[in-house]
Design an enzyme around this catalytic site. Structure first.
Site, PDB file in Angstrom:
ATOM      1  N   ASN A 326       0.830  -1.172  -0.087  1.00  0.00           N
ATOM      2  CA  ASN A 326       0.005   0.065  -0.078  1.00  0.00           C
ATOM      3  C   ASN A 326       1.042   1.180   0.244  1.00  0.00           C
ATOM      4  O   ASN A 326       0.748   2.142   0.914  1.00  0.00           O
ATOM      5  CB  ASN A 326      -0.990  -0.050   1.114  1.00  0.00           C
ATOM      6  CG  ASN A 326      -2.268   0.678   1.104  1.00  0.00           C
ATOM      7  OD1 ASN A 326      -2.369   1.540  -0.062  1.00  0.00           O
ATOM      8  ND2 ASN A 326      -3.153   0.701   1.920  1.00  0.00           N
ATOM      9  N   HIS A 357      -8.151   3.435   8.669  1.00  0.00           N
ATOM     10  CA  HIS A 357      -8.986   2.301   8.034  1.00  0.00           C
ATOM     11  C   HIS A 357     -10.406   2.068   8.592  1.00  0.00           C
ATOM     12  O   HIS A 357     -10.755   1.293   7.804  1.00  0.00           O
ATOM     13  CB  HIS A 357      -7.952   1.318   8.500  1.00  0.00           C
ATOM     14  CG  HIS A 357      -6.727   0.904   7.738  1.00  0.00           C
ATOM     15  ND1 HIS A 357      -5.528   1.440   8.004  1.00  0.00           N
ATOM     16  CD2 HIS A 357      -6.570  -0.113   6.632  1.00  0.00           C
ATOM     17  CE1 HIS A 357      -4.616   1.259   6.928  1.00  0.00           C
ATOM     18  NE2 HIS A 357      -5.413   0.260   6.179  1.00  0.00           N
TER      19      HIS A 357
END
Length: 484
Positions: A326, A357
């Protein structure tokens, strides 16, 4: 149907990206038309996938743009950060804890996570460009700094274009505007990386013409197909949830539990490889993602790539794994938090990552564990690694040991991220007797290591001392010459 809709929309976006590159090329079309088409296609895909929930994308973007316009430049980036992240968290809480999960299973907050990255990055880059002098900025901040306020159309196009509305990845505003305006191929410079600028003539001598991204797109689509096949084949055979099954824990030796957890995580990662590589291929097909040339003259299309699969699977340190996983999110965390936070930037960065998140407790357990893992990994690298650098055989032994340790540590850390709830997550850690938590604590206490900022400060102080000694020596020599 939600995953099917997502894949269908991404494949449609891939076709539109090819059409966009050919028929709306910057040499044929104005930036205004390219902005309008990219934005409208993005809204269409969002509406198709998420229905009226996609209005949250506009509300979040509109609120943040209002803050940018009406708040003072001095504190605009802070207010924008709070509003954007706060709206994302409120949507995540509503989706998870208020509405019935079965009523609407598509996670409309996924695209909002990418939009949050873009908005907050943009706010900080505008603040850097309009309020700070060149000498106050790092090289990367100079490269990213924005010298004028974007128009509403440019802002919406950057946030909601069809290439990145569903799965990102995030990118810098300057890179996106260069793609829209076609200035990435200007005869002035070719950007190889944030800190490396290659003259166009030099690049042209290496590679006479800027080739299309066809080969890279095909290669990435093949990677997508392989990743999807592996994931569909193994995800049901090796579920992570099986690692906390009472019968499995009581009847399986501990070393086999470790191996099973590693294989379960190995089977889970191709899902992310598929999503992020497909998103990268879509951007490349549209002509976005050119990153200069390699030394052999081959073009690079990795400007906004989100992962490096081989570096992930063969990572020999916790940091190496995170640096290649990521990637664009890691860069966002670094630019808006780690480089700017004055108090314990590492802990602040992990906390921000958990908040971004979502609101599942497992996310917070993962990132809190990640802090301990990172500290222990730094201590091992600074204190143990030098003893294995004497010969090639010792280096190989060290690499094998650290690879195995890294893969186990990552699997242990990420398990709550997959299990989500508190009960299953703590049950997993209890089945492992919290062994890696205790090991990290012992390592940090036994092998202390200075923070990177302190090391950098000491290096700067050392350079200043050397310079002072040098100046003092010069002055003494000059005095002697005058005396003579």
């Amino acid at each position: 149907m939600d995953p099917v809709n997502f894949v269908a929309c991404q494949l449609f976006a891939l076709l539109m990206a090819v059409w966009f590159r050919i028929y709306l090329h910057p040499s044929k079309t104005s930036p205004f038309i390219r902005h309008v088409v990219a934005t409208l296609l993005g809204f269409y895909l969002a509406l198709f996938c998420f229905g009226w929930y996609s209005l949250h994308f506009l509300v979040q973007s509109g609120l943040s743009y209002s803050v940018m316009v009406f708040a003072g430049l001095e504190h605009m980036h802070k207010y924008c950060f709070i509003v954007t992240l706060g709206y994302l968290i409120s949507c995540q809480i509503t989706r998870v804890y208020v509405f019935d999960y079965g009523m609407y299973s598509a996670d409309f907050t996924g695209p909002m996570m990418v939009i949050t990255q873009k908005i907050t990055s943009l706010a900080f880059e505008i603040h850097d460009g309009l309020t700070k002098q060149e000498g106050q900025l790092t090289p990367s901040q100079k490269y990213l700094a924005i010298r004028r306020m974007p128009t509403l159309l440019e802002y919406l196009s950057y946030n909601c274009n069809f290439m990145g509305i569903l799965a990102g990845p995030t990118c810098s505003y300057n890179d996106y505007m260069a793609f829209i305006e076609g200035t990435i191929m200007s005869p002035n410079v070719v950007i190889v990386s944030e800190n490396d600028v290659l003259g166009f003539n030099e690049a042209a001598s290496l590679y006479p013409t800027l080739t299309s991204a066809q080969n890279d797109v095909i290669s990435k689509l093949c990677t997508c197909a392989i990743s999807l096949g592996i994931y569909l084949s193994l995800c049901t055979l090796l579920p992570v949830e099986h690692s906390i099954n009472d019968g499995f824990v009581s009847s399986t030796p501990f070393h086999l539990q470790v191996i099973y957890l590693y294989l379960a995580m190995l089977a889970l990662r191709p899902k992310y490889y598929f999503v992020w590589t497909l998103a990268d291929a879509i951007n490349n097909a549209a002509g976005f993602g050119f990153n200069g040339y390699n030394k052999d003259g081959s073009p690079r299309w990795d400007l906004i790539s989100n992962l490096r699969i081989l570096d992930i699977e063969f990572a020999t340190s916790f940091k190496m794994f995170l640096d290649n996983w990521n990637i664009q999110t890691a860069l966002w965390l670094k630019r808006v938090c780690y480089e700017r936070c004055r108090i314990n930037p590492m802990a602040a960065t992990f906390l921000l990552s958990a908040m971004w998140h979502g609101v599942y407790p497992g996310y917070y357990l993962t990132f809190l564990t990640g802090i301990a893992m990172t500290m222990a990994a730094r201590a091992v690298r600074h204190n143990i690694r030098p003893y294995f650098q004497g010969s090639d055989s010792h280096k190989r032994i060290y690499d094998v040991m650290t690879w195995a340790g890294t893969q186990v540590a990552i699997s242990y850390t990420v398990a709550p991220f997959v299990l989500l709830a508190v009960g299953p997550s703590l049950k997993f850690y209890r089945s492992w007797y919290y062994c890696l938590h205790l090991l990290c604590l012992l390592v940090v206490l036994a092998l202390p290591v200075k923070s990177r900022r302190l090391q950098a400060k000491e290096q700067q102080d050392g350079l200043k001392d050397n310079q002072a000694d040098h100046n003092s020596t010069d002055n003494n020599c000059n005095q002697k010459e005058k005396a003579t």
